[in-house]
Design a protein around this motif. Structure first.
Motif: not given
Length: 147
Positions: A47-54
């Protein structure tokens, strides 16, 4: 002072959105015997505005958990372990049969229909999400199952 409060509230809401943690929906696993390999499916939500990764998954119910991706190329199905699964800003990634999935290696006990398999998902951002995979023969009917 009155003009200052709305500005501060807006700044805090933007900061909260920027630091939103990833989420998990519809986490489920198929039945499996003790000592065998189980499989985990879910939908990751950012839901954030920055990419993330598992980047990792831990579970007290398995000796090891690996992230895998299945694919078909030239009519040949294959599966490979992946180091991470990116989740774009405001994005969703499905872990489903034939695609991304988790492999719960060396289950510490049999997983029967109705059981719950605990896991902690670790993200590149440092977020750690504790979730539960509902054991069944298909995906749960409620999208928020597993958190």
């Amino acid at each position: 002072m009155k003009a200052f409060l709305p500005v501060m509230a807006a700044a805090l809401s933007v900061a909260s959105a920027a630091h939103a943690t990833p989420g998990v929906e519809a986490a489920w696993s198929r039945p499996a015997a003790q000592g065998a390999t189980g499989v985990g499916f879910m939908t990751l939500v950012n839901t954030g505005v920055k990419a993330d990764a598992l980047v990792a998954v831990d579970s007290p119910a398995a000796r090891q958990v690996q992230i895998h991706q299945s694919s078909v190329s030239g009519g040949v199905a294959s599966m490979r372990m992946v180091a991470s699964v990116p989740v774009s800003p405001r994005g969703r990634v499905a872990f489903a049969p034939g695609g991304y999935h988790l492999m719960f290696l060396g289950l510490t006990r049999a997983q029967k229909v109705g059981d719950r398999l605990p896991a902690t998902l670790v993200f590149a951002s440092g977020a750690r999400i504790q979730t539960t995979f509902l054991v069944g023969v298909s995906a749960p009917t409620t999208p928020h199952a597993g958190h």
